[in-house]
Design a protein around this motif. Structure first.
Motif: not given
Length: 124
Positions: A26-28, A83-84, A111-115
């Motif tokens: 997960v990109p931050v 983990a999801p 498919d995580p959204e950037p934070i």
């Protein structure tokens, strides 16, 4: 006594164990703003929020326990390996910035959204 029955039992138990949950990256991005005391139109690119290096971000699970902790790099980026599921992201105070960025609930999917985490510079 043969160790074969014990070995077979151990292999059967391992095969029945639930698989470990796969983690996703997960990109931050961590920024601070405002940088300029006056907003202009058109916007001045030199007044864009600046990256925050060394911001500590704690991630807690639904039970309140810490799952992971990361620090942003010099460009204000970090990557969470999770983990999801649902988590609470708890930014920690950063020296030189006003207050602390707000806690946020994040939901991690395959498919995580950037934070984006935003700190206040105190400039008005």
């Amino acid at each position: 006594m043969s160790t074969r029955p014990i070995l077979v039992l151990a292999l059967l138990l391992a095969a029945c164990a639930p698989p470990a949950a796969a983690t996703v990256a997960v990109p931050v991005t961590v920024t601070a703003g405002p940088v300029c005391p006056v907003v202009t139109d058109p916007p001045d690119p030199s007044c864009d929020d600046r990256p925050v290096a060394g911001a500590e971000l704690i991630v807690r699970g639904p039970d309140g326990r810490t799952v992971t902790t990361v620090r942003s790099d010099d460009a204000g980026h970090a990557t969470l390996q999770l983990a999801p599921g649902s988590y609470v992201l708890v930014p920690q105070p950063v020296e030189g910035l006003m207050g602390t960025a707000e806690e946020m609930t994040i939901v991690v999917t395959d498919d995580p959204e950037p934070i984006t985490v935003g700190y206040d510079t105190g400039i008005r």
